[in-house]
Design an enzyme around this catalytic site. Sequence first.
Site, PDB file in Angstrom:
ATOM      1  N   ASP A   1      -1.813  10.815  -1.945  1.00 55.28           N
ATOM      2  CA  ASP A   1      -2.145   9.775  -2.919  1.00 55.28           C
ATOM      3  C   ASP A   1      -2.492  10.372  -4.278  1.00 55.28           C
ATOM      4  O   ASP A   1      -2.500   9.659  -5.275  1.00 55.28           O
ATOM      5  CB  ASP A   1      -3.310   8.937  -2.389  1.00 55.28           C
ATOM      6  CG  ASP A   1      -2.915   8.275  -1.094  1.00 55.28           C
ATOM      7  OD1 ASP A   1      -2.350   7.192  -1.140  1.00 55.28           O
ATOM      8  OD2 ASP A   1      -3.114   8.901  -0.032  1.00 55.28           O
ATOM      9  N   ARG A  42      -7.044  -0.089  -6.605  1.00 56.12           N
ATOM     10  CA  ARG A  42      -7.233   0.974  -5.595  1.00 56.12           C
ATOM     11  C   ARG A  42      -7.544   2.266  -6.355  1.00 56.12           C
ATOM     12  O   ARG A  42      -6.719   2.716  -7.155  1.00 56.12           O
ATOM     13  CB  ARG A  42      -5.956   1.201  -4.763  1.00 56.12           C
ATOM     14  CG  ARG A  42      -5.429   0.046  -3.923  1.00 56.12           C
ATOM     15  CD  ARG A  42      -6.067  -0.199  -2.587  1.00 56.12           C
ATOM     16  NE  ARG A  42      -6.366   0.829  -1.648  1.00 56.12           N
ATOM     17  CZ  ARG A  42      -5.560   1.265  -0.674  1.00 56.12           C
ATOM     18  NH1 ARG A  42      -4.340   0.794  -0.569  1.00 56.12           N
ATOM     19  NH2 ARG A  42      -5.973   2.173   0.186  1.00 56.12           N
ATOM     20  N   GLN A  65      -1.644   2.636   9.942  1.00 57.62           N
ATOM     21  CA  GLN A  65      -0.360   2.652   9.235  1.00 57.62           C
ATOM     22  C   GLN A  65       0.702   3.458   9.993  1.00 57.62           C
ATOM     23  O   GLN A  65       1.897   3.185   9.869  1.00 57.62           O
ATOM     24  CB  GLN A  65      -0.523   3.251   7.832  1.00 57.62           C
ATOM     25  CG  GLN A  65      -1.367   2.422   6.880  1.00 57.62           C
ATOM     26  CD  GLN A  65      -2.814   2.870   6.876  1.00 57.62           C
ATOM     27  OE1 GLN A  65      -3.348   3.277   7.907  1.00 57.62           O
ATOM     28  NE2 GLN A  65      -3.468   2.775   5.736  1.00 57.62           N
ATOM     29  N   ALA A 107       1.071   5.214  -2.169  1.00 60.51           N
ATOM     30  CA  ALA A 107       0.941   5.615  -3.568  1.00 60.51           C
ATOM     31  C   ALA A 107       2.048   5.085  -4.493  1.00 60.51           C
ATOM     32  O   ALA A 107       1.771   4.458  -5.521  1.00 60.51           O
ATOM     33  CB  ALA A 107       0.898   7.142  -3.629  1.00 60.51           C
ATOM     34  N   ASN A 160      -5.317  12.635   0.639  1.00 61.52           N
ATOM     35  CA  ASN A 160      -4.430  11.811   1.470  1.00 61.52           C
ATOM     36  C   ASN A 160      -5.283  11.052   2.485  1.00 61.52           C
ATOM     37  O   ASN A 160      -6.502  11.242   2.571  1.00 61.52           O
ATOM     38  CB  ASN A 160      -3.373  12.675   2.166  1.00 61.52           C
ATOM     39  CG  ASN A 160      -2.220  11.838   2.703  1.00 61.52           C
ATOM     40  OD1 ASN A 160      -1.714  10.975   1.999  1.00 61.52           O
ATOM     41  ND2 ASN A 160      -1.825  12.054   3.943  1.00 61.52           N
ATOM     42  N   LYS A 161      -4.631  10.191   3.236  1.00 59.85           N
ATOM     43  CA  LYS A 161      -5.314   9.324   4.189  1.00 59.85           C
ATOM     44  C   LYS A 161      -6.303  10.101   5.047  1.00 59.85           C
ATOM     45  O   LYS A 161      -6.014  11.216   5.488  1.00 59.85           O
ATOM     46  CB  LYS A 161      -4.252   8.629   5.059  1.00 59.85           C
ATOM     47  CG  LYS A 161      -4.749   7.624   6.048  1.00 59.85           C
ATOM     48  CD  LYS A 161      -5.663   6.580   5.466  1.00 59.85           C
ATOM     49  CE  LYS A 161      -5.102   5.808   4.301  1.00 59.85           C
ATOM     50  NZ  LYS A 161      -6.107   4.943   3.629  1.00 59.85           N
ATOM     51  N   ARG A 207       0.868  -1.181   0.000  1.00 62.37           N
ATOM     52  CA  ARG A 207       0.000   0.000   0.000  1.00 62.37           C
ATOM     53  C   ARG A 207       0.902   1.228   0.000  1.00 62.37           C
ATOM     54  O   ARG A 207       2.114   1.118   0.188  1.00 62.37           O
ATOM     55  CB  ARG A 207      -1.013   0.019   1.154  1.00 62.37           C
ATOM     56  CG  ARG A 207      -0.663  -0.614   2.450  1.00 62.37           C
ATOM     57  CD  ARG A 207       0.407   0.078   3.245  1.00 62.37           C
ATOM     58  NE  ARG A 207       0.203   1.500   3.334  1.00 62.37           N
ATOM     59  CZ  ARG A 207       1.170   2.377   3.483  1.00 62.37           C
ATOM     60  NH1 ARG A 207       2.438   1.978   3.540  1.00 62.37           N
ATOM     61  NH2 ARG A 207       0.935   3.663   3.572  1.00 62.37           N
TER      62      ARG A 207
HETATM   63  O1  MRU Z   1      -4.530   3.192   2.275  1.00 59.09           O
HETATM   64  P1  MRU Z   1      -3.067   3.399   2.106  1.00 59.09           P
HETATM   65  O2  MRU Z   1      -2.238   3.002   3.253  1.00 59.09           O
HETATM   66  O3  MRU Z   1      -2.554   2.882   0.791  1.00 59.09           O
HETATM   67  O4  MRU Z   1      -3.031   4.964   2.035  1.00 59.09           O
HETATM   68  C1  MRU Z   1      -2.135   5.641   1.329  1.00 59.09           C
HETATM   69  C2  MRU Z   1      -1.159   6.215   2.228  1.00 59.09           C
HETATM   70  O5  MRU Z   1      -0.233   5.531   2.582  1.00 59.09           O
HETATM   71  C3  MRU Z   1      -1.297   7.548   2.737  1.00 59.09           C
HETATM   72  O6  MRU Z   1      -2.420   8.225   2.362  1.00 59.09           O
HETATM   73  C4  MRU Z   1      -0.009   8.286   2.595  1.00 59.09           C
HETATM   74  O7  MRU Z   1      -0.032   9.337   3.470  1.00 59.09           O
HETATM   75  C5  MRU Z   1       0.236   8.790   1.218  1.00 59.09           C
HETATM   76  S1  MRU Z   1       0.774   7.582   0.131  1.00 59.09           S
HETATM   77  C6  MRU Z   1       2.418   7.967   0.016  1.00 59.09           C
END
Ligand code: MRU
Length: 369
Positions: free
Chosen positions: A250, A102, A209, A59, A261-262, A57
Amino acid sequence: MNVLVNGRREAYRTVSFDSAGNRVLLIDQKLLPHDFEVAGFGTYRETAVAIRDMTVRGAGAIGAAAAYGFAQGIRAWAGGSGISDGFMEYVDDVFRTLGEARPTAVDPMNALRWMRKVLTDSGLGSTEEWGVRALDLADQFADEDVAHCQAIGGHGASLIREGMNILTHCNAGWLAFVDYGSATAPMYSAWDSGTKFHVWCDETRPRLQGAALTAWELHNHGVPHTVIADNAAGFLMSQGKVDMVITGSDRVIARTGEVANKIGTFTKAVLAHYHKIPFYVAIPLSTLDWELSSGAAIPIEERAGEEVYSVNGISLRSGARESVRVANRESRVSNYGFDITPPDLITGIITPKGIFNPSELGGLEGLAD
Ligand code: MRU
């Protein structure tokens, strides 16, 4: 990145490829931080499932996994050497299967579109040549991801001063890329040049995470850090205990500077703005979206409710892996994976080409090809 496994320090990439076995190799992030394993995926469909179920997981890491999965699929074609309609339909199916795994991160789509364009424009004469070239391109995407993250580290390190407390959300570390990470790259670079500082890691519910991955990474690199509950950031900021926020992303809409982003990132940006704390977002060029004209059009992934009503970990008593239900069975749950932060809350975007105001990203057009 060097990882301590069974008492030995070894260099790993999050995503790599076993050419002889036509397998995509992924550090299994569902097992961290308690177990470290590299898992192999033998078909492009298995690779797509590994992206969807978050074995890999982040980006850049899912961008590289999709790129290798695309090459893997093309190399597995068994319908003859000619560039037939059947072959092109098969290539489309591989493309779609990996691209849909995704939806929010744009890096996989950017990687797949770039590979398909180069492959179709190359005038290659056989499916075998497609396979060879596709693997070269996937390697190129992965190497570029590493180079971009190193360059982000170089630019972003200048923002980190001795004694700072930096807050980060989720994992935009080397596990979220092929190596180094985006948000963490400035930290690793500053730390390696002798600057001492401390990192607050938001635990990042529901998948955790921050607690499971970012804290483990920082520990491996020897950077002082503390895991906090997601809700603690406002209090810490009000106490003067956060000097800067750095997150990853992302998908950044290049035309508007909006950042996906997350889930929870927007909340931290609002809090940072209120407390006048600089809020930076670090991205490689593969995270820029040049097609959408507004953040409202970004597809926000909704994941299984189980991630919200339960928690995974190892038992404090037996050490065995366990999943426990937290919420009652009758209540509904919702699980939006990402949110959008508007550009006026963002101090700067740290890229491999320098640090930009979100309104200046248009100047990077064309540099990602
Ligand atoms: O759901 P995930 O863990 O794939 O989410 C993506 C992320 O890891 C985060 O949003 C992160 O801050 C950016 S991706 C480099």
